[in-house]
Design a protein around this motif. Structure first.
Motif, PDB file in Angstrom:
ATOM      1  N   LEU A 222      -2.662  -0.374   9.010  1.00 48.36           N
ATOM      2  CA  LEU A 222      -2.736   0.908   8.297  1.00 48.36           C
ATOM      3  C   LEU A 222      -3.811   1.808   8.906  1.00 48.36           C
ATOM      4  O   LEU A 222      -3.601   3.011   9.110  1.00 48.36           O
ATOM      5  CB  LEU A 222      -3.041   0.657   6.816  1.00 48.36           C
ATOM      6  N   THR A 223      -4.945   1.214   9.215  1.00 48.71           N
ATOM      7  CA  THR A 223      -6.053   1.961   9.817  1.00 48.71           C
ATOM      8  C   THR A 223      -5.657   2.558  11.160  1.00 48.71           C
ATOM      9  O   THR A 223      -6.053   3.691  11.501  1.00 48.71           O
ATOM     10  CB  THR A 223      -7.268   1.031  10.011  1.00 48.71           C
TER      11      THR A 223
ATOM     12  N   GLU B  71      -3.765 -10.145   4.945  1.00 54.11           N
ATOM     13  CA  GLU B  71      -4.062  -8.870   4.279  1.00 54.11           C
ATOM     14  C   GLU B  71      -4.974  -8.011   5.141  1.00 54.11           C
ATOM     15  O   GLU B  71      -4.821  -6.785   5.198  1.00 54.11           O
ATOM     16  CB  GLU B  71      -4.687  -9.123   2.907  1.00 54.11           C
TER      17      GLU B  71
ATOM     18  N   LEU C 175      -9.558   2.450   3.057  1.00 58.16           N
ATOM     19  CA  LEU C 175      -8.607   1.377   2.805  1.00 58.16           C
ATOM     20  C   LEU C 175      -9.288   0.072   2.399  1.00 58.16           C
ATOM     21  O   LEU C 175      -8.670  -0.799   1.801  1.00 58.16           O
ATOM     22  CB  LEU C 175      -7.765   1.116   4.064  1.00 58.16           C
ATOM     23  N   TYR C 176     -10.556  -0.038   2.745  1.00 60.33           N
ATOM     24  CA  TYR C 176     -11.284  -1.289   2.554  1.00 60.33           C
ATOM     25  C   TYR C 176     -11.222  -1.768   1.098  1.00 60.33           C
ATOM     26  O   TYR C 176     -11.043  -2.961   0.828  1.00 60.33           O
ATOM     27  CB  TYR C 176     -12.728  -1.117   2.989  1.00 60.33           C
TER      28      TYR C 176
ATOM     29  N   VAL D 168     -11.626  -2.088   9.325  1.00 59.49           N
ATOM     30  CA  VAL D 168     -10.706  -1.396   8.416  1.00 59.49           C
ATOM     31  C   VAL D 168     -11.340  -0.085   7.970  1.00 59.49           C
ATOM     32  O   VAL D 168     -12.539  -0.018   7.675  1.00 59.49           O
ATOM     33  CB  VAL D 168     -10.373  -2.282   7.200  1.00 59.49           C
TER      34      VAL D 168
ATOM     35  N   HIS E 208      -4.167  -4.202   6.727  1.00 62.27           N
ATOM     36  CA  HIS E 208      -5.035  -3.035   6.593  1.00 62.27           C
ATOM     37  C   HIS E 208      -5.556  -2.538   7.943  1.00 62.27           C
ATOM     38  O   HIS E 208      -5.847  -1.341   8.092  1.00 62.27           O
ATOM     39  CB  HIS E 208      -6.171  -3.351   5.620  1.00 62.27           C
TER      40      HIS E 208
ATOM     41  N   HIS F 251      -8.969  -1.557  -0.952  1.00 65.54           N
ATOM     42  CA  HIS F 251      -7.648  -2.036  -1.355  1.00 65.54           C
ATOM     43  C   HIS F 251      -7.420  -3.497  -0.956  1.00 65.54           C
ATOM     44  O   HIS F 251      -6.399  -4.070  -1.344  1.00 65.54           O
ATOM     45  CB  HIS F 251      -6.562  -1.151  -0.746  1.00 65.54           C
ATOM     46  N   ILE F 252      -8.330  -4.074  -0.194  1.00 62.50           N
ATOM     47  CA  ILE F 252      -8.222  -5.486   0.160  1.00 62.50           C
ATOM     48  C   ILE F 252      -8.709  -6.307  -1.033  1.00 62.50           C
ATOM     49  O   ILE F 252      -9.897  -6.338  -1.337  1.00 62.50           O
ATOM     50  CB  ILE F 252      -9.043  -5.815   1.414  1.00 62.50           C
TER      51      ILE F 252
ATOM     52  N   TYR G   9       0.867  -1.176   0.000  1.00 61.49           N
ATOM     53  CA  TYR G   9       0.000   0.000   0.000  1.00 61.49           C
ATOM     54  C   TYR G   9       0.905   1.227   0.000  1.00 61.49           C
ATOM     55  O   TYR G   9       1.724   1.412   0.916  1.00 61.49           O
ATOM     56  CB  TYR G   9      -0.921   0.033   1.214  1.00 61.49           C
TER      57      TYR G   9
ATOM     58  N   THR H 173     -12.628  -7.237   9.401  1.00 51.97           N
ATOM     59  CA  THR H 173     -12.629  -6.581   8.094  1.00 51.97           C
ATOM     60  C   THR H 173     -13.411  -5.270   8.146  1.00 51.97           C
ATOM     61  O   THR H 173     -12.986  -4.256   7.566  1.00 51.97           O
ATOM     62  CB  THR H 173     -13.217  -7.517   7.024  1.00 51.97           C
TER      63      THR H 173
END
Length: 278
Positions: A155-156, A148, A137-138, A133, A152, A140-141, A108, A130
Motif C-alpha cells: 500500500l505504501t 500484514e 497506514l501504520y 510503512v 501495508h 492500521h496494522i 484496507y 514495519t
C-alpha cells in the motif's frame, strides 16, 4: 503454512467453493496434500465484496481463530451471501500467535490481501520493514504477522496505482532487508490481492521453490470438455477460481501458475505476466 482460494465472476454463493467442492477450502484445512503442513486449523478468514456494490466498494470480512471445519458461522454466512469476488484463507500458524487480527484476508479501504508463505526470519527484519510503512497506514496494522506488514508495504509503495509494481517493490524491499540481515532466501509464498474489480495472484519465492498455486480454465471450455458434469452449470461463463490446490480431479480443469508469475483475472478473462523473474 496456509491454503487459500479466491473467486471472481458472476455472483456466486461462496459455500459452493468453500464447503461443497470435492476438495474445498474447508477440506484443505483438514487435509492439504500439496501443502507444507497437512492440517491448517489455526483460524480462517473470509472476505467478500457485495454483489450489489459498485466500483470502490469496501469488502466485508469475517475472521475467526476457530478451525474452519468447526465454525458454524462460516457455514451460515457463506450460504447466506452472494458475491462476485471473494477470498477465503485457512491458517497454519508459523510463529505469530493464533488471534483474530492475525487471520487473513487483510482489508484496507476497497482492498483485500492474503498470503500463503513466510518472510523468513521475520524477527530480524520486522523493525526495518514495519517502520518503512507510511505513517498514515501504520496505525492500521493490528496484528503481528509478516503478511500484514507486506500488505501495508505494498500500500505504501503504490498498490492503488500499479498493483504488480507495488507488490514487486514490497518483495524487493523484504529481500534487501533479509539479505542485509544474512537471510539467504527471505521471501516465500503466494499472494492474492484485489480492488474489487480485478484479482492479482502472485507466485514467487527468493529460492524459486514457491508454494503451489492454480487457477481454473475458462468455464465454456470446461463445459465442452465435460458436457456431463452437471456441477459446471452452477458457474457463469466468466467464473474464475484461484486456489492453492485444485478443487477437483478433472484433468485440465486447473492450470498451474508458473514460478515468478502473476495471474491477472478480470471479467475479460485471465493472462499471465512474468513477475520478478531473474
Amino acid at each position: 503454512m496456509c491454503r487459500w482460494l479466491a473467486y471472481t465472476g458472476e455472483p456466486l454463493q461462496p459455500s459452493t467453493l468453500i464447503l461443497d467442492a470435492k476438495h474445498s477450502v474447508v477440506a484443505m484445512s483438514l487435509n492439504s496434500p500439496l501443502g507444507a503442513e497437512p492440517v491448517n486449523g489455526d483460524g480462517f478468514g473470509f472476505g467478500w465484496y457485495p454483489s450489489d456494490a459498485g466500483a470502490g466498494a469496501t469488502p466485508s470480512t469475517f475472521r475467526s481463530i476457530e478451525p474452519a471445519w468447526n465454525d458454524e458461522n462460516l457455514r451460515e454466512i457463506s450460504r447466506a451471501v452472494r458475491s462476485p469476488l471473494f477470498f477465503t484463507h485457512v491458517r497454519a500458524a508459523g510463529g505469530p500467535p493464533i488471534q483474530q487480527t492475525n487471520c487473513h484476508p487483510f482489508r484496507y479501504e476497497n482492498w483485500l490481501f492474503m498470503h500463503n508463505g513466510v518472510i523468513s526470519h521475520f524477527g530480524l527484519t520486522k523493525r526495518e520493514l514495519t517502520f518503512a510503512v507510511d505513517p498514515s497506514l501504520y496505525t492500521h496494522i493490528r496484528g503481528t504477522t509478516d503478511s500484514e506488514v507486506l500488505f501495508h508495504l505494498a500500500l505504501t509503495l503504490g498498490l492503488a496505482d500499479d498493483p504488480i509494481k507495488a507488490v514487486g517493490d514490497a518483495i524487493r524491499m523484504v529481500e534487501a532487508a533479509g539479505h542485509k540481515a544474512g537471510v539467504a532466501f527471505p521471501m516465500q509464498g503466494t499472494v492474492a490481492v484485489s480492488d474489487g474489480a480485478t484479482l492479482w495472484a502472485f507466485r514467487y519465492s527468493s529460492q524459486g521453490q514457491s508454494r503451489t498455486l492454480f487457477h481454473s480454465a475458462d468455464i465454456p471450455t470446461l463445459r465442452e470438455m465435460y458436457p456431463d458434469v452437471e456441477r459446471l452449470s452452477t458457474f457463469g461463463d466468466h467464473a474464475q477460481v484461484v486456489v492453492s490446490e485444485p478443487l477437483n480431479d478433472l484433468p485440465g480443469a486447473f492450470l498451474e501458475v508458473p514460478e515468478s508469475t502473476v495471474a491477472v483475472l478480470d471479467p475479460s478473462g485471465y493472462h499471465h505476466e512474468a513477475f520478478l523473474a531473474a
